[in-house]
Design an enzyme around this catalytic site. Structure first.
Site, PDB file in Angstrom:
ATOM      1  CB  ALA A  33     -24.218  67.316   8.696  1.00 26.22           C
ATOM      2  CE  LYS A  53     -16.185  67.250  14.842  1.00 22.56           C
ATOM      3  NZ  LYS A  53     -15.609  66.319  15.855  1.00 22.56           N
ATOM      4  CB  SER A  83     -16.297  71.703  15.303  1.00 24.72           C
ATOM      5  OG  SER A  83     -16.007  72.818  14.482  1.00 24.72           O
ATOM      6  CB  ILE A 133     -12.035  62.723   9.022  1.00 28.58           C
ATOM      7  CG1 ILE A 133     -11.348  62.915   7.676  1.00 28.58           C
ATOM      8  CG2 ILE A 133     -13.482  62.276   8.852  1.00 28.58           C
ATOM      9  CD1 ILE A 133     -11.217  61.622   6.891  1.00 28.58           C
ATOM     10  CE1 TYR A 139     -14.991  68.309  11.661  1.00 21.95           C
ATOM     11  CE2 TYR A 139     -15.523  70.653  11.643  1.00 21.95           C
ATOM     12  CZ  TYR A 139     -14.882  69.573  12.219  1.00 21.95           C
ATOM     13  OH  TYR A 139     -14.139  69.745  13.354  1.00 21.95           O
ATOM     14  CG  ASN A 187      -9.129  64.028  19.626  1.00 23.99           C
ATOM     15  OD1 ASN A 187      -9.211  65.257  19.544  1.00 23.99           O
ATOM     16  ND2 ASN A 187      -8.187  63.350  18.980  1.00 23.99           N
ATOM     17  CB  ALA A 188     -10.865  59.760  16.257  1.00 22.11           C
ATOM     18  CG  ASP A 247     -11.514  52.416  10.749  1.00 23.51           C
ATOM     19  OD1 ASP A 247     -12.034  53.364  11.366  1.00 23.51           O
ATOM     20  OD2 ASP A 247     -11.721  52.193   9.539  1.00 23.51           O
TER      21      ASP A 247
END
Length: 262
Positions: free
Chosen positions: A150, A152, A135, A87, A148, A84-85, A57
């Protein structure tokens, strides 16, 4: 031959990147939280001399340090780090457990920042490259994805500053801004209660494959490009948000109306 460390490497864009860098002749170090799938991927590449895998993790500080040390011990150098990881979530702020926001920020913002800091000595020695999979949501608001967006957005700003601070050391930063890719990140999006979201995914433009995106990233890394905007429609959306925000918001609310119905 370059040594490339890729997070979230067992599926989606991470796996496509692992195959693309490996096909280029690089050695790849793969990490992912899914240990079983990661072991399959390591075996699929089939060259122990150029492939290493460590499951864990990346939000865990001890694991991050052990991962960087593993790269040093195994290959003696690190040329490219691929953050890259990731969520995401699909849920309105008012209907979301704050723990979901914390999880998204931990994976998408804090983990890549801390992993990069741990890897900076190796990257400095190699005059290497940091690749960040951001993104277009980091450039413009998207309904149902507040955390998400926020995370990125924070990723973008942090690494733009870092770019300026480390360029004299020969370290290059490539920030990548995909839009909608056919990868598990959206299939596994969290709902407001922390379980997988049940409603359909909203999107604009064309759904692209992970392999298509990986090819563009590997090429941009080789050319030491600073930014990669592969989807012109999303790029236009980010410009519209800055020049005519009221128009952008009206279009976004219409295209992502399903989020407001949840």
């Amino acid at each position: 031959m370059k040594i490339v460390l890729i997070t979230g490497a067992a599926s989606g864009l991470g796996w496509a990147l692992a195959q693309a860098f490996f096909a280029r002749g690089d050695a790849v170090v793969l990490t992912d939280v899914n240990a079983a799938l990661l072991a399959e991927r390591e075996g699929a590449l089939g060259d122990p001399a150029r492939v290493a895998a460590r499951a864990g993790d990346i939000t865990d500080a001890a694991f991050r340090l052990a991962l960087v040390e593993h790269v040093r011990e195994r290959f003696g150098r690190l040329d490219t780090l691929v953050n890259n990881a990731g969520i995401t979530h699909r849920s309105l702020v008012t209907a979301t457990d704050p723990a979901v926001f914390d999880k998204v920020m931990a994976v998408d913002w804090q983990a890549p920042v801390h992993l990069t800091c741990a890897a900076l000595p190796l990257l400095t020695e190699a005059r290497g490259c940091i690749v960040n999979v951001g993104s277009m949501a980091g450039w413009m608001p998207v309904l149902g994805r507040a955390a998400y967006c926020a995370a990125k957005g924070a990723l973008t700003q942090f690494f733009e500053v870092l770019r300026c601070e480390v360029q004299d050391r020969g370290i290059h930063v490539l920030n990548v801004y995909p839009s909608f890719l056919d990868t598990p990140i959206e299939h596994n999006a969290l709902g407001g209660d922390g379980r997988p979201a049940q409603h359909r995914r909203s999107m604009v433009g064309q759904m692209r494959s992970a392999g298509w995106m990986a090819g563009l990233i590997v090429d941009a890394e080789a050319r030491r490009r600073p930014w990669l905007f592969p989807d012109r429609l999303s790029w236009f959306g980010s410009v519209l948000w800055r020049l005519w925000p009221s128009r952008y918001l009206a279009i976004m609310r219409r295209r992502f109306a399903v989020e407001l119905a949840q």
